[in-house]
Enzyme design. Structure first.
Site: not given
Ligand code: IMP
Ligand code: MG
Length: 186
Positions: A104, A101, A97-98, A106, A129, A163, A150
């Site tokens: 949620n 954040d 995964e990239d 994962l 993060k 990207r 961000f």
């Molecule tokens: P999470 O479910 O909040 O952990 O976030 C998952 C998804 O939110 C990541 O796979 C990204 O696609 C997107 N995301 C979260 N933070 C960033 C950011 O700083 N830049 C771009 N995409 C983000």
């Molecule tokens: Mg993503």
């Protein structure tokens, strides 16, 4: 109003770190085949770079989930947009995964994939993060912890742009007078 990108992690540092992760994963999975699950779209760039640096046998599958509709707002809902093509049964599965954040995505995805009976299931993320975490997620292989900003590049987008940047950058909004301003909170 345009956007300006400032470099947070330069290309050489990202590449260096991916090489280290590749070496570590190749050592940890020595004698085994690893099945990479690339989380589209953001994880694709990182997954390719990582896969090229693995010296063990590799297979790859793709999955797309969405928790964020356009822009930077979280909908709080995780949805499978594209499921895997292949079974996970008895495979050494590594999710790529990239960024983690809130956690949620994962937090939802890992139990779902575990039900498909992989031999092992681990997570590899380029970025993390920690300040934004809402749900606990174990990251076995991590590129970098980053501050609550961000970011774009290396697969990460802002409204589907950036990207392709070969580095990790921070988006700054630019007013007509050119004065920078950070993106609002998600
Ligand atoms: P999470 O479910 O909040 O952990 O976030 C998952 C998804 O939110 C990541 O796979 C990204 O696609 C997107 N995301 C979260 N933070 C960033 C950011 O700083 N830049 C771009 N995409 C983000
Ligand atoms: Mg993503």
């Amino acid at each position: 109003m345009g956007e300006k990108i400032s470099v947070l992690i330069p290309e050489e540092k990202v590449n260096e770190r991916i090489q280290e992760l590749g070496d570590q994963i190749s050592r940890d999975y020595a004698g085994k085949q690893v099945h990479l699950i690339c989380i589209l779209k953001g994880g694709a760039f990182f997954a390719c770079e990582l896969a090229k640096r693995l010296t063990i046998p590799v297979s790859v599958d793709f999955m797309q989930v969405s928790s964020y509709e356009n822009g930077t707002k979280s909908s709080g809902i995780v949805r499978i947009k594209k499921d895997l093509d292949e079974s996970l049964e008895n495979k050494e599965v590594l999710i790529v995964e990239d960024i983690i954040d809130t956690g949620n995505t994962l937090y939802y995805l890992i139990p779902l994939l575990r039900q498909r009976l992989p031999r092992s299931l681990r997570l590899c993320a380029l970025l993390n993060k920690p300040d934004r975490r809402e749900k606990e997620v174990e990251i076995s292989y991590l590129g970098f912890d980053i501050p609550d900003e961000f970011v774009v590049g290396y697969g990460l987008d802002y409204a589907q742009k950036y990207r392709n940047l070969p580095y990790i950058g921070v988006v700054e909004l630019e007013d007509e007078d050119g004065s920078g301003e950070s993106l609002p909170e998600k």
